[in-house]
Each structure stands twice: as C-alpha cells, then as structure tokens.
Design a protein around this motif. Structure first.
Motif, mmCIF file in Angstrom:
data_model
loop_
_atom_site.group_PDB
_atom_site.id
_atom_site.type_symbol
_atom_site.label_atom_id
_atom_site.label_comp_id
_atom_site.label_asym_id
_atom_site.label_seq_id
_atom_site.Cartn_x
_atom_site.Cartn_y
_atom_site.Cartn_z
ATOM 1 N N GLY A 100 0.867 -1.373 0.173
ATOM 2 C CA GLY A 100 -0.090 0.003 -0.067
ATOM 3 C C GLY A 100 0.742 1.288 0.015
ATOM 4 O O GLY A 100 2.064 1.240 -0.050
ATOM 5 N N CYS A 101 0.140 2.252 0.025
ATOM 6 C CA CYS A 101 0.767 3.673 0.229
ATOM 7 C C CYS A 101 -0.263 4.654 0.562
ATOM 8 O O CYS A 101 -1.278 4.545 0.917
ATOM 9 N N CYS A 102 0.459 6.099 0.477
ATOM 10 C CA CYS A 102 -0.498 7.048 0.820
ATOM 11 C C CYS A 102 -0.726 8.039 -0.529
ATOM 12 O O CYS A 102 0.327 8.085 -1.078
ATOM 13 N N ASP A 103 -1.845 8.499 -0.717
ATOM 14 C CA ASP A 103 -2.018 9.413 -2.005
ATOM 15 C C ASP A 103 -1.843 10.755 -1.556
ATOM 16 O O ASP A 103 -1.415 11.041 -0.523
ATOM 17 N N PRO A 104 -1.673 11.591 -2.790
ATOM 18 C CA PRO A 104 -1.339 12.997 -2.174
ATOM 19 C C PRO A 104 -2.215 13.860 -1.515
ATOM 20 O O PRO A 104 -1.832 14.569 -0.986
ATOM 21 N N ARG A 105 -3.431 13.242 -1.035
ATOM 22 C CA ARG A 105 -4.301 14.006 -0.152
ATOM 23 C C ARG A 105 -4.102 13.165 0.973
ATOM 24 O O ARG A 105 -4.848 13.784 1.986
ATOM 25 N N GLY A 106 -3.126 12.545 1.426
ATOM 26 C CA GLY A 106 -2.895 11.901 2.658
ATOM 27 C C GLY A 106 -3.865 10.637 2.999
ATOM 28 O O GLY A 106 -3.962 10.420 4.341
ATOM 29 N N ARG A 107 -4.555 10.200 2.060
ATOM 30 C CA ARG A 107 -5.395 8.994 2.427
ATOM 31 C C ARG A 107 -4.521 7.672 2.379
ATOM 32 O O ARG A 107 -3.504 7.608 1.330
ATOM 33 N N LEU A 108 -4.744 6.578 2.921
ATOM 34 C CA LEU A 108 -4.041 5.404 2.884
ATOM 35 C C LEU A 108 -4.845 4.441 1.854
ATOM 36 O O LEU A 108 -6.041 3.912 2.065
ATOM 37 N N LEU A 109 -3.833 3.966 0.899
ATOM 38 C CA LEU A 109 -4.424 3.037 0.163
ATOM 39 C C LEU A 109 -3.657 1.487 0.569
ATOM 40 O O LEU A 109 -2.462 1.507 0.610
ATOM 41 N N THR A 110 -4.773 0.685 0.726
ATOM 42 C CA THR A 110 -4.111 -0.838 1.030
ATOM 43 C C THR A 110 -4.989 -1.919 0.255
ATOM 44 O O THR A 110 -5.897 -1.956 0.157
ATOM 45 N N GLY A 111 -4.059 -2.835 -0.313
ATOM 46 C CA GLY A 111 -4.464 -3.794 -1.154
ATOM 47 C C GLY A 111 -4.342 -5.146 -0.487
ATOM 48 O O GLY A 111 -3.759 -5.458 0.563
ATOM 49 N N SER A 112 -5.301 -6.050 -0.930
ATOM 50 C CA SER A 112 -5.374 -7.397 -0.223
ATOM 51 C C SER A 112 -5.099 -8.351 -1.252
ATOM 52 O O SER A 112 -5.067 -8.167 -2.383
ATOM 53 N N MET A 113 -4.941 -9.758 -0.977
ATOM 54 C CA MET A 113 -4.915 -10.983 -1.645
ATOM 55 C C MET A 113 -5.367 -12.232 -0.948
ATOM 56 O O MET A 113 -5.443 -12.172 0.425
ATOM 57 N N GLY A 114 -5.590 -13.248 -1.489
ATOM 58 C CA GLY A 114 -6.020 -14.377 -0.685
ATOM 59 C C GLY A 114 -4.981 -15.256 -0.586
ATOM 60 O O GLY A 114 -3.492 -15.033 -1.264
ATOM 61 N N TYR A 115 -4.733 -15.854 0.571
ATOM 62 C CA TYR A 115 -3.574 -16.746 0.919
ATOM 63 C C TYR A 115 -2.934 -17.368 -0.106
ATOM 64 O O TYR A 115 -1.898 -18.071 -0.291
#
Length: 282
Positions: A100-115
């Motif tokens: 994941g990361c933060c966008d220029p507006r300071g929001r957190l982006l976080t991705g997921s996956m199946g095991y």
C-alpha cells in the motif's frame, strides 16, 4: 550497475521499504515475522507487532506511524512508540492485506490478496484521516506495489499474478481509466513492489526475476538492475538526496539450506532520484 548488500540476510521476508527522515531513514517489514525493521548507524533494529503478518508502514502527519497487519490497521503516536489496533480491514480469514501507500491527499491505500492467490480474491481499499474505509478496486488477485506520479496526475499499481503493471489517471483524487502500462513476460519474473522517481520513471521489483526494472512513463524499458537473489520484493528511493534505490529481497518459501543472501536489503544508485514519501493524514 551492481547493487551493494547493506544489511545481510536479516529478514525472512523483507518487504515494503520506505525512506523517511522523520523516522531516521530506512524502514521495512519482515512480513511473516510481524516486525518493522529500521536501518540505523549501529545496525538493524526490530519492533514487533502482534499480528500474523505485517504488510507495510508509513509515516503519519502528526509524527507517528501507521502500519497495516493481516487484517488490522495500527497506529503509533511517535516513530518508536507502541502500536495500537485502530481499524478492522477484512473479515475474510482466507485473505490478508499486502502492499500500500498514501495518496497526495494523505489517504491510505491498502491492497489485499487471498492466501492462495485466488483470482479476484483481493481488493484495493482506501482510508481517510477519520479511518472511514472505501473500496477503490474490487476483484484483484495479488494487490501489490502502488505509487503516484510526481505531479499526482497518474497512479501505478501491480496485480502480481496477472503479470501486469497498471496505470490510472487521477481525477479529483479518484483513480480512473485503468489500463496496462507493462505486461511483464513470464520469464522476467512477476511485478511486486514499485516506486516512482522524480523524472516520472517507474521502478518495479520482479519476484522470481532477480531484478528491478525501470520503465519510462510510456511503459518502455529503460533500465534493468540485476540482483544475486531470485525473490526481489520491493524498492524505494532514499538517502539524503533520494538518489539511492533500496531493494528488499525474500527467502519466503525457500528451503533452509538455500545458501543465498535472500532476506537482505540492497542499495544502488540508478542515476535518478525519488520523491518524498506521502504521509498519512490520520
């Protein structure tokens, strides 16, 4: 160019490096151990988070840290402080958060996956400063590296098992017009973590490919950095001038007698500089 091993194999599954002067330079995760590692003058230190997996961490605007575990978001109020659980991200015990990361507006982006890396089992979520959660992308496979162009008008995203590096337009803070920037050939490895340089080039770690590759904004290959280990997990620019590319590697799934330096962090100067990491507003 030949990368330098700057840590030795200190982690089992080194991932998601981030450079931030406010926390003393480079930090990264040892995902399966649930540890946040820091490179200091006297060596590498660890801070444990009691979770089955630690996906990534980012600085907070107030001077603390946000970290994402398997299905939980954690906050610390200072860079070496204790973490507390602050938000529940997933209900599915067969899935976990990944990069994941933060966008220029300071929001957190976080991705997921199946095991089991099941197709369509993952998603890309976004948390604002109040920790309100929204879904940005659904039906991803292995959500991985994500970063924004220097001007904030484009975003890049890896869905590892599809072999694709995607690019989006950023319109009023939203990701629009997803399209393929790079289709990585199978024999080059799979796109894992990524980072973006100040000149707009995109640098992609290739899991199973023993390399980081740099791409121009049009997707053309401009550089290949070879590593002496196969599982290259992520990369970030750091150093006082953001001119050093730090690269994490992993021994995940390898036999105990693999005999390599997998799990080390490497460093190289590719001739371009990075951009400062975006911080979480929450």
């Amino acid at each position: 160019m030949t990368p330098e091993n700057v840590t030795g194999p200190v982690a089992h599954h080194a991932e998601t490096p981030v450079w931030w002067p406010g926390w003393g330079g480079l930090r990264w995760t040892d995902g399966d151990a649930g540890d946040l590692l820091a490179l200091r003058d006297d060596g590498v230190t660890r801070q444990h988070i009691d979770d089955e997996y630690l996906a990534f961490a980012r600085p907070r605007a107030n001077g603390g840290i946000v970290a994402v575990g398997a299905r939980t978001l954690y906050l610390a109020d200072d860079v070496d402080g204790d973490f507390r659980a602050a938000a529940h991200l997933l209900d599915d015990r067969g899935a976990r958060m990944n990069d994941g990361c933060c966008d220029p507006r300071g929001r957190l982006l976080t991705g997921s996956m199946g095991y089991e890396s099941e197709p369509d089992a993952g998603a890309l979520l976004r948390l604002d400063a109040s920790l309100e959660i929204s879904t940005v992308l659904s039906k991803t496979t292995v959500s991985n590296g994500i970063a924004f162009a220097p001007d904030g008008h484009r975003a890049y995203f890896n869905d590892t098992d599809t072999q694709r590096v995607f690019v989006f337009d950023v319109v009023d803070g939203e990701l629009r017009g997803r399209r393929v920037l790079v289709q990585v050939p199978d024999d080059q490895g799979s796109p894992d973590g990524l980072t973006v340089a100040a000149d707009g080039s995109v640098w992609v770690a290739l899991w199973g490919g023993s390399a980081v590759q740099g791409y121009a904004p049009d997707g053309s290959l401009i550089e290949r950095i070879e590593l002496p280990v196969e599982q290259v997990s992520a990369c970030t620019f750091g150093g006082d001038d953001l001119g050093t590319l730090f690269i994490t590697t992993s021994a995940q799934g390898l036999p105990d007698d693999h005999g390599t330096d997998a799990g080390s962090v490497y460093a190289v100067e590719p001739g371009v500089r990075g951009i400062p990491v975006a911080v979480f507003a929450g």
